[in-house]
Design a protein around this motif. Sequence first.
Motif, PDB file in Angstrom:
ATOM      1  N   GLU A 132       0.821  -1.206   0.000  1.00 25.93           N
ATOM      2  CA  GLU A 132       0.000   0.000   0.000  1.00 25.93           C
ATOM      3  C   GLU A 132       0.851   1.250   0.000  1.00 25.93           C
ATOM      4  O   GLU A 132       1.789   1.380   0.790  1.00 25.93           O
ATOM      5  CB  GLU A 132      -0.901  -0.018   1.243  1.00 25.93           C
ATOM      6  N   SER A 133       0.549   2.163  -0.921  1.00 29.76           N
ATOM      7  CA  SER A 133       1.087   3.522  -0.878  1.00 29.76           C
ATOM      8  C   SER A 133       0.044   4.421  -1.527  1.00 29.76           C
ATOM      9  O   SER A 133       0.312   5.113  -2.510  1.00 29.76           O
ATOM     10  CB  SER A 133       2.437   3.607  -1.603  1.00 29.76           C
ATOM     11  N   ALA A 134      -1.188   4.353  -0.984  1.00 32.42           N
ATOM     12  CA  ALA A 134      -2.331   5.104  -1.514  1.00 32.42           C
ATOM     13  C   ALA A 134      -2.472   4.834  -3.016  1.00 32.42           C
ATOM     14  O   ALA A 134      -2.427   3.679  -3.429  1.00 32.42           O
ATOM     15  CB  ALA A 134      -2.200   6.584  -1.174  1.00 32.42           C
ATOM     16  N   CYS A 135      -2.569   5.867  -3.837  1.00 36.79           N
ATOM     17  CA  CYS A 135      -2.805   5.674  -5.275  1.00 36.79           C
ATOM     18  C   CYS A 135      -1.556   5.169  -5.991  1.00 36.79           C
ATOM     19  O   CYS A 135      -1.613   4.850  -7.176  1.00 36.79           O
ATOM     20  CB  CYS A 135      -3.298   6.962  -5.906  1.00 36.79           C
ATOM     21  N   ALA A 136      -0.424   5.111  -5.284  1.00 39.49           N
ATOM     22  CA  ALA A 136       0.802   4.579  -5.873  1.00 39.49           C
ATOM     23  C   ALA A 136       0.991   3.105  -5.515  1.00 39.49           C
ATOM     24  O   ALA A 136       2.061   2.536  -5.764  1.00 39.49           O
ATOM     25  CB  ALA A 136       2.016   5.381  -5.415  1.00 39.49           C
TER      26      ALA A 136
END
Lengths: 382, 150
Positions: A80-84
């Motif tokens: 997980e890295s938000a939208c990345a």
Amino acid sequence: MREVAIVAAGMTHFGELWGASLRDLFVEAAQGALTAAGTDHLDAIYVGNMSAGQFVGQEHLGPLMADHLGMAGVPSVRVESACASGGVALRTAFLEVASGASDLVLAAGVEKMNDGADVTAILATASDQETEVYHGATFPGLYALIARAHMAAHGTTEEDLAWVSVKNHRHGALNERAQFQRELTTDQVLSSALVSEPLRLLHCSPVSDGAAAVLVCPLDQASKYTDHPVVIRGTAMATASLALTDRRDMAFLDSVAASGARAYEMAGIGPEQVDVAEVHDCFSIAEICCIEALGFAPLGEGRHCARTGETALGGRIPVNTSGGLKSKGHPVGATGIAQAVELFEQLTGASGDRQVHGAEFGLAQNMGGTGASSVVHIFQAV
Amino acid sequence: MPSPRYWREIPSRYRLEATRCGDCGRVSYPPRRICPECRSTDGETIELSHEGRVLTYTVVHVPPDDFLMEAPYALAVVETPEGARMMVQVADCDPASVEAGMMVALEFRLIRREGKGGILCYGYKAVPAYPMGGEAEAELRSKESEVAHA
């Protein structure tokens, strides 16, 4: 490190896919990649996903997706890295293969956003809860603040922003997997409803469901799976403050510039050698900031590129030939992998009407939040 | 939010406490243990002035659920004379009148209420430093008060 290649790709249609669940989407994309490679084994799986826990109440995606892919037993983890998240999943898979720890790894991304959750509030969890969201900030609101800062610093206009949407919809109209396969006019963009001034509805990427997957292996084993591998020449990630208020220059995305610089150095090329790029146009202003930070346009000049056609198909450096997040859709965790799928197809000559002829180098840039994280990959046709 | 989470933030939210780095002088708001500029841990707690300047701004038309009653509202990044930056709403004025460079005062206000039966959340909002005064100002203030108590 071993040289690493992408050997197969799979992807769902992007859109409001009411008939498909989170696991359905993943399985369709992942099985597509496995079928293309003609294999039924994997050494590891990375699932890029921003927030299934909030969107559909499901965590622990690694084993869930491995199981539904018929791969229970295989190491599988959600990143997980938000939208990345998708870009980070690909980078993690790359590192595992490059290190020699594994030989065939699936990097996938998936997001199910249309299942009744409060999407605005969930997306806002990628920004600073205590200092931004507390006071009523939304994601379009934060990018609107960036847009105003860019306008003040560089003279960017609302029409410049509109041209980014127009250009990306022109590309997306040619992409059968895009959520919006239709063209727009600047008048339509500039008369759409205000979301957060100066950003209007048609400056914003949509709420989407979808999944994408790629298979990576050592380059010297690629011929087992395909005649047309694409080599990952550069991979880099950088971070910046979550809160916009902590940035030195709100109109410049430091993490994008830093991840780009590191990826160029690793690949041994510069921006002028990139033939086709996918950048993170979650809002029209984001594409302008990203092409400036990546060196495709001088600082302050990025605002002209969509209108002049420099970043359109047939232009100097075609950007977002897939339609980008704006037209193709933005199922957040899947986006980084979908960018890699588009470039895998571009560099293997499989993009049909969107083909950039003779493309050798492709660059994908995927970011989280308002650019608090950014991942850049550079691919080369071989 | 659970009340301890709210309570923990009171020093910065109610008193505008910030950290000034003893080595490079950078002011961080809210306070930090490690200076993001030079990594020094030698910081002193200061209280920020209740005034500042708008650096950039937007008018939010599509708000989160907790702010539905207030939209459209102006949201801005404000810099205080100490060099601290904060995100705040700009109240007591037509949102369309907010602009970069505008001087504002920071006033303690109700920021949001958490759903039905949730706690009331306070903090600072910016207001124009040179309000229009007289009846027009009084009218705006009563409207703000109506919204806050709706």
